[in-house]
Motif scaffolding. Structure first.
Motif, PDB file in Angstrom:
ATOM      1  N   MET A   8      11.619 -12.048  16.058  1.00  0.00           N
ATOM      2  CA  MET A   8      10.461 -12.626  16.219  1.00  0.00           C
ATOM      3  C   MET A   8       9.948 -11.480  17.582  1.00  0.00           C
ATOM      4  SD  MET A   8      10.340 -16.537  15.508  1.00  0.00           S
ATOM      5  CE  MET A   8       8.829 -16.771  15.467  1.00  0.00           C
ATOM      6  N   GLU A   9       8.334 -11.641  17.598  1.00  0.00           N
ATOM      7  CA  GLU A   9       8.337 -10.720  18.684  1.00  0.00           C
ATOM      8  C   GLU A   9       6.966 -11.206  19.023  1.00  0.00           C
ATOM      9  OE1 GLU A   9       8.908  -8.156  20.030  1.00  0.00           O
ATOM     10  OE2 GLU A   9      10.384  -7.009  18.204  1.00  0.00           O
ATOM     11  N   LEU A  10       6.758 -11.772  20.515  1.00  0.00           N
ATOM     12  CA  LEU A  10       6.093 -12.062  21.285  1.00  0.00           C
ATOM     13  C   LEU A  10       6.021 -13.867  21.222  1.00  0.00           C
ATOM     14  CD1 LEU A  10       1.896 -10.604  19.677  1.00  0.00           C
ATOM     15  CD2 LEU A  10       3.993  -9.726  21.815  1.00  0.00           C
ATOM     16  N   CYS A  11       6.868 -14.129  20.726  1.00  0.00           N
ATOM     17  CA  CYS A  11       7.873 -15.225  20.252  1.00  0.00           C
ATOM     18  C   CYS A  11       8.665 -15.564  20.384  1.00  0.00           C
ATOM     19  CB  CYS A  11       6.664 -16.285  19.502  1.00  0.00           C
ATOM     20  SG  CYS A  11       6.980 -17.804  19.320  1.00  0.00           S
ATOM     21  N   ALA A  12       9.359 -16.122  21.661  1.00  0.00           N
ATOM     22  CA  ALA A  12      10.895 -16.454  21.658  1.00  0.00           C
ATOM     23  C   ALA A  12      11.753 -18.016  21.225  1.00  0.00           C
ATOM     24  CB  ALA A  12      11.559 -16.305  23.337  1.00  0.00           C
ATOM     25  N   PRO A  13      12.235 -17.471  20.022  1.00  0.00           N
ATOM     26  CA  PRO A  13      12.842 -19.137  19.567  1.00  0.00           C
ATOM     27  C   PRO A  13      13.661 -19.419  20.478  1.00  0.00           C
ATOM     28  CG  PRO A  13      13.822 -16.726  18.319  1.00  0.00           C
ATOM     29  CD  PRO A  13      12.079 -16.610  19.238  1.00  0.00           C
ATOM     30  N   VAL A  14      14.545 -21.186  20.426  1.00  0.00           N
ATOM     31  CA  VAL A  14      15.428 -21.124  21.414  1.00  0.00           C
ATOM     32  C   VAL A  14      15.914 -22.561  20.789  1.00  0.00           C
ATOM     33  CG1 VAL A  14      15.742 -22.521  23.996  1.00  0.00           C
ATOM     34  CG2 VAL A  14      13.446 -20.932  23.301  1.00  0.00           C
ATOM     35  N   TYR A  15      17.344 -21.849  20.938  1.00  0.00           N
ATOM     36  CA  TYR A  15      17.805 -22.642  19.645  1.00  0.00           C
ATOM     37  C   TYR A  15      19.036 -23.902  20.696  1.00  0.00           C
ATOM     38  CZ  TYR A  15      17.380 -18.477  17.186  1.00  0.00           C
ATOM     39  OH  TYR A  15      16.757 -17.675  16.871  1.00  0.00           O
ATOM     40  N   SER A  16      18.721 -25.255  20.175  1.00  0.00           N
ATOM     41  CA  SER A  16      19.940 -26.502  20.974  1.00  0.00           C
ATOM     42  C   SER A  16      20.923 -25.843  19.726  1.00  0.00           C
ATOM     43  CB  SER A  16      18.984 -27.600  20.171  1.00  0.00           C
ATOM     44  OG  SER A  16      19.325 -27.791  18.880  1.00  0.00           O
ATOM     45  N   PHE A  73       6.902  -9.574  13.660  1.00  0.00           N
ATOM     46  CA  PHE A  73       8.383  -9.510  13.257  1.00  0.00           C
ATOM     47  C   PHE A  73       9.228  -8.122  13.503  1.00  0.00           C
ATOM     48  CE2 PHE A  73       7.122 -13.093  10.558  1.00  0.00           C
ATOM     49  CZ  PHE A  73       8.231 -14.099  11.052  1.00  0.00           C
ATOM     50  N   ASP A  74      10.129  -7.828  13.912  1.00  0.00           N
ATOM     51  CA  ASP A  74      10.426  -6.463  13.884  1.00  0.00           C
ATOM     52  C   ASP A  74      10.746  -5.837  12.597  1.00  0.00           C
ATOM     53  OD1 ASP A  74      12.931  -4.245  14.670  1.00  0.00           O
ATOM     54  OD2 ASP A  74      12.058  -4.891  16.300  1.00  0.00           O
ATOM     55  N   PRO A  75      10.474  -4.989  12.191  1.00  0.00           N
ATOM     56  CA  PRO A  75      11.166  -4.472  11.165  1.00  0.00           C
ATOM     57  C   PRO A  75      12.698  -3.646  10.811  1.00  0.00           C
ATOM     58  CG  PRO A  75       9.212  -3.180  11.882  1.00  0.00           C
ATOM     59  CD  PRO A  75       9.246  -4.006  12.647  1.00  0.00           C
ATOM     60  N   LEU A  76      13.367  -3.587  11.500  1.00  0.00           N
ATOM     61  CA  LEU A  76      14.814  -2.771  11.256  1.00  0.00           C
ATOM     62  C   LEU A  76      14.717  -4.922  12.021  1.00  0.00           C
ATOM     63  CD1 LEU A  76      16.666  -1.084  11.508  1.00  0.00           C
ATOM     64  CD2 LEU A  76      16.542  -0.940  13.872  1.00  0.00           C
ATOM     65  N   VAL A  77      15.010  -5.511  12.248  1.00  0.00           N
ATOM     66  CA  VAL A  77      15.726  -7.078  12.496  1.00  0.00           C
ATOM     67  C   VAL A  77      15.922  -7.531  10.712  1.00  0.00           C
ATOM     68  CG1 VAL A  77      15.855  -8.883  13.579  1.00  0.00           C
ATOM     69  CG2 VAL A  77      15.900  -6.886  14.825  1.00  0.00           C
ATOM     70  N   THR A  78      14.187  -7.798  10.473  1.00  0.00           N
ATOM     71  CA  THR A  78      14.136  -8.302   9.619  1.00  0.00           C
ATOM     72  C   THR A  78      15.020  -8.146   7.934  1.00  0.00           C
ATOM     73  OG1 THR A  78      12.151  -8.449  10.315  1.00  0.00           O
ATOM     74  CG2 THR A  78      12.816  -8.643   7.915  1.00  0.00           C
ATOM     75  N   LEU A  79      14.902  -6.046   8.232  1.00  0.00           N
ATOM     76  CA  LEU A  79      15.932  -5.858   6.757  1.00  0.00           C
ATOM     77  C   LEU A  79      17.182  -5.869   7.811  1.00  0.00           C
ATOM     78  CD1 LEU A  79      16.005  -3.487   5.236  1.00  0.00           C
ATOM     79  CD2 LEU A  79      16.531  -1.384   6.422  1.00  0.00           C
ATOM     80  N   ALA A  97       6.812 -15.333  24.503  1.00  0.00           N
ATOM     81  CA  ALA A  97       7.053 -14.174  24.820  1.00  0.00           C
ATOM     82  C   ALA A  97       6.566 -12.981  25.638  1.00  0.00           C
ATOM     83  CB  ALA A  97       8.377 -13.652  23.897  1.00  0.00           C
ATOM     84  N   PRO A  98       6.784 -12.177  26.976  1.00  0.00           N
ATOM     85  CA  PRO A  98       5.399 -10.966  27.409  1.00  0.00           C
ATOM     86  C   PRO A  98       6.167  -9.764  25.879  1.00  0.00           C
ATOM     87  CG  PRO A  98       7.906 -11.052  27.914  1.00  0.00           C
ATOM     88  CD  PRO A  98       8.303 -12.724  27.436  1.00  0.00           C
ATOM     89  N   GLU A  99       5.295  -9.032  26.220  1.00  0.00           N
ATOM     90  CA  GLU A  99       4.930  -7.686  25.113  1.00  0.00           C
ATOM     91  C   GLU A  99       6.031  -7.011  25.583  1.00  0.00           C
ATOM     92  OE1 GLU A  99       1.558  -5.910  24.195  1.00  0.00           O
ATOM     93  OE2 GLU A  99       0.376  -7.514  24.448  1.00  0.00           O
ATOM     94  N   PRO A 100       6.873  -6.071  24.748  1.00  0.00           N
ATOM     95  CA  PRO A 100       8.239  -5.476  24.373  1.00  0.00           C
ATOM     96  C   PRO A 100       7.299  -4.224  25.293  1.00  0.00           C
ATOM     97  CG  PRO A 100       7.778  -5.424  22.653  1.00  0.00           C
ATOM     98  CD  PRO A 100       6.604  -6.799  23.180  1.00  0.00           C
ATOM     99  N   ASP A 101       8.482  -3.746  26.236  1.00  0.00           N
ATOM    100  CA  ASP A 101       8.174  -2.491  26.583  1.00  0.00           C
ATOM    101  C   ASP A 101       8.061  -1.399  25.744  1.00  0.00           C
ATOM    102  OD1 ASP A 101       8.375  -3.443  29.484  1.00  0.00           O
ATOM    103  OD2 ASP A 101       9.930  -3.476  30.134  1.00  0.00           O
ATOM    104  N   ALA A 102       8.752  -1.172  25.403  1.00  0.00           N
ATOM    105  CA  ALA A 102       8.576  -0.588  24.134  1.00  0.00           C
ATOM    106  C   ALA A 102       7.833  -0.884  22.138  1.00  0.00           C
ATOM    107  CB  ALA A 102      10.515   0.028  23.308  1.00  0.00           C
ATOM    108  N   ILE A 103       7.196   0.585  22.519  1.00  0.00           N
ATOM    109  CA  ILE A 103       6.387   0.102  21.888  1.00  0.00           C
ATOM    110  C   ILE A 103       6.965   0.707  20.107  1.00  0.00           C
ATOM    111  CG2 ILE A 103       3.935   1.348  20.126  1.00  0.00           C
ATOM    112  CD1 ILE A 103       3.669   2.293  23.205  1.00  0.00           C
ATOM    113  N   VAL A 104       7.231  -0.464  19.296  1.00  0.00           N
ATOM    114  CA  VAL A 104       7.627  -0.565  18.517  1.00  0.00           C
ATOM    115  C   VAL A 104       6.848  -1.088  16.804  1.00  0.00           C
ATOM    116  CG1 VAL A 104       9.361  -1.819  16.254  1.00  0.00           C
ATOM    117  CG2 VAL A 104       9.741  -0.890  19.208  1.00  0.00           C
TER     118      VAL A 104
END
Length: 378
Positions: free
Chosen positions: A129-137, A74-80, A195-202
């Motif tokens: 979520m990182e390394l996994c992309a949710p897809v919504y209906s 999980f991205d810490p900033l988005v989680t906050l 999902a591919p690994e993000p380019d930026a290192i977070v």
């Protein structure tokens, strides 16, 4: 799409967290309208944090029980941001119902705000979520939003129709179920792709770090729940731990406490209760110029002051002797001894109170005009 499943231990734990947060937040604000404005703001803010943080905790407890065939973080900033969003939505809803005159329309608006806030928090949290992309209906999103608004409005209508213990408990069930159901309805309409690994290192937030944070959060919420539950039970039983009447310090004379009212001899007539600084005080009915309806409660006009009274306008009319008080309007009871002048206006009238700066005038309805004029000796 990736296959996924839920651990039922975490599912049940998330339901418990939702109920604990709902009860703690809704019960904390019971009687808050009788408090001073400063105390009311602090209490409403604390309730917003409890409800919002509880929604966030429920979501991520459930996410800890999500099993996927790949690792995810999980991205810490988005989680906050998701947690702060929930708190802001809850704060807006509580401000709507706890400041100003409470009406059924305002309760519905507040419930709608909560109903929107719950899925917004959910989808913001999912976007982290990182390394996994949710897809919504579309069906999942619309269904979650509709269910959230419906249950939230219902829970607020129950909890704020009457601020009784029964209503708060019923509202707790509705609110807790809303948070719980929205999460899993939304998840039923969600798929997952690698999902591919993000380019930026977070620095990622692993499930272990998230579990640590959620555990601390659940522990704090449980502590708040126990404290609120204890005070709630005390109010329910009538405060059995309160000191005996003979052990209580005598109430100070009201005339010295209310601005705009000169000191007078101890009151000999009936007394009216009012709330101030988390205490119940009493005032001689003869000192009150008028009583105005304010939802399920009333406001007393005394000199330069407006005092909050827990009686309804009907209860005040029944309890206060009618020798000098009378109903001039559906929203007003008037002490005729305090009326300084009267003005006739076509088919209605107005009573003026020159010695009551907090209440310059009171309307007289057409149906009561004749009686008011007769009682004033006109």
């Amino acid at each position: 799409m990736l296959d996924y499943s839920h651990n039922w231990v975490f599912v049940l734990a998330s339901l418990a967290i939702a109920m604990i947060a709902a009860f703690s937040g809704l019960s904390l604000t019971q009687g808050v309208s009788r408090m001073s404005e400063t105390v009311r703001k602090i209490t409403v803010s604390a309730s917003a944090v409890i409800l919002g943080w509880g929604i966030w905790s429920m979501h991520f407890v459930a996410m800890l029980g999500l099993s996927l065939p790949i690792a995810f973080y999980f991205d810490p900033l988005v989680t906050l941001i998701s947690a702060l969003t929930a708190i802001l939505f809850m704060g807006l809803a509580l401000v709507i119902v706890h400041f100003g005159r409470r009406t059924r329309g305002k309760i519905v608006i507040a419930g709608t705000v909560v109903g929107i806030g719950i899925p917004v928090m959910h989808y913001i949290g999912m976007s982290g979520m990182e390394l996994c992309a949710p897809v919504y209906s579309v069906v999942g999103v619309v269904g979650a939003l509709a269910l959230s608004i419906g249950l939230s409005v219902l829970s607020f209508l129950i909890a704020y129709d009457r601020r009784s213990a029964r209503n708060i408990v019923m509202g707790t069930l509705g609110f807790g179920l809303a948070v719980f159901a929205v999460h899993f309805i939304a998840m039923a309409g969600t798929g997952f792709l690698p999902a591919p690994e993000p380019d930026a290192i977070v620095p990622p937030m692993s499930k272990g770090a998230l579990a640590f944070g959620v555990t601390i959060s659940a522990f704090v919420l449980s502590g708040i729940f126990l404290l609120n539950g204890a005070s709630f039970a005390t109010r329910l039983t009538g405060g059995m731990d309160a000191p005996a009447e003979a052990d209580r310090a005598p109430e100070p004379e009201l005339a010295a406490e209310v601005p705009g009212v000169a000191e007078a001899a101890p009151p000999a007539g009936p007394r009216i209760p009012y709330e101030a600084e988390a205490r119940t005080h009493f005032i001689d009915a003869a000192e009150v110029s008028a009583v105005r309806a304010e939802g399920h409660y009333t406001v007393l006009y005394v000199g330069t002051s407006k005092l909050f009274c827990p009686w309804s306008i009907t209860e005040a009319e029944n309890r206060i002797p009618k020798a000098r008080f009378m109903r001039t309007h559906r929203s007003y009871l008037v002490n005729l001894d305090h009326v300084s002048s009267f003005e006739r206006r076509k088919d209605n009238g107005v009573c003026y109170f020159d010695k009551t700066p907090s209440l310059p005038k009171v309307p007289v309805s057409r149906s009561r005009l004749t009686e008011v004029r007769a009682r004033l000796g006109m």
